[in-house]
Design a protein around this motif. Structure first.
Motif, short mmCIF file in Angstrom:
data_model
loop_
_atom_site.label_atom_id
_atom_site.label_comp_id
_atom_site.label_asym_id
_atom_site.label_seq_id
_atom_site.Cartn_x
_atom_site.Cartn_y
_atom_site.Cartn_z
N GLN A 79 -0.53 5.15 0.27
CA GLN A 79 -0.19 5.93 1.45
C GLN A 79 0.48 7.24 1.08
O GLN A 79 0.21 8.28 1.68
CB GLN A 79 0.70 5.12 2.39
N GLN A 80 1.36 7.20 0.07
CA GLN A 80 2.00 8.44 -0.40
C GLN A 80 0.97 9.41 -0.94
O GLN A 80 1.03 10.61 -0.66
CB GLN A 80 3.03 8.12 -1.49
N TYR B 207 -2.21 9.52 -0.16
CA TYR B 207 -3.04 9.96 0.96
C TYR B 207 -2.33 11.06 1.76
O TYR B 207 -2.92 12.08 2.09
CB TYR B 207 -3.36 8.76 1.86
N GLU B 208 -1.06 10.83 2.03
CA GLU B 208 -0.29 11.81 2.81
C GLU B 208 -0.06 13.10 2.05
O GLU B 208 0.04 14.18 2.64
CB GLU B 208 1.03 11.19 3.26
N SER C 226 0.81 -1.22 0.00
CA SER C 226 0.00 0.00 0.00
C SER C 226 0.84 1.27 0.00
O SER C 226 0.31 2.36 0.23
CB SER C 226 -0.93 -0.01 1.21
N ALA C 227 2.12 1.18 -0.28
CA ALA C 227 3.01 2.34 -0.20
C ALA C 227 2.57 3.46 -1.14
O ALA C 227 2.57 4.63 -0.76
CB ALA C 227 4.46 1.93 -0.49
#
Length: 118
Positions: free
Chosen positions: A49-50, A52-53, A45-46
């Motif tokens: 997550q990037q 999302y952040e 999920s990297a």
């Protein structure tokens, strides 16, 4: 002098033929340019997550679509053509696959399940 005439004639025959072969070689893939091949998405999920952040939202950031909305139940479905959005009275929502033949069938089944009837 005859040798010079033969060499000149030979060059006039060979050079255009060589250029012609180079043209056909380029036209039909002799010197193909490498095209970038798309890569498969990562199995972790990297990437998500990037994203999302990096998303900027001063309200509520929808976890499935990264849409910025005022309230969680305002989040859109990621695939509205094949999903129905069902809002619950507590301010939450869920996206479910569209039901079979009737319009709103998925939300009707969810409501029946909430009442314990199915």
């Amino acid at each position: 002098m005859d040798l010079i005439h033969y060499l000149t004639a030979f060059l006039f025959l060979v050079l255009p033929a060589s250029a012609q072969f180079q043209f056909f070689e380029q036209m039909f893939g002799g010197q193909q340019q490498q095209q970038a091949q798309p890569q498969n998405a990562g199995s972790d999920s990297a990437w998500f997550q990037q994203q999302y952040e990096a998303a900027h939202c001063d309200k509520y950031l929808c976890p499935a679509t990264l849409s910025c909305v005022h309230f969680p139940h305002h989040c859109p479905c990621a695939f509205p053509a094949v999903e129905d959005k069902v809002e619950f009275g507590d301010g939450s929502m869920v996206c479910v696959s569209k039901g079979g033949w009737a319009e709103g069938e998925a939300s009707r089944k969810i409501e029946l399940a909430r009442k314990g009837l199915i």
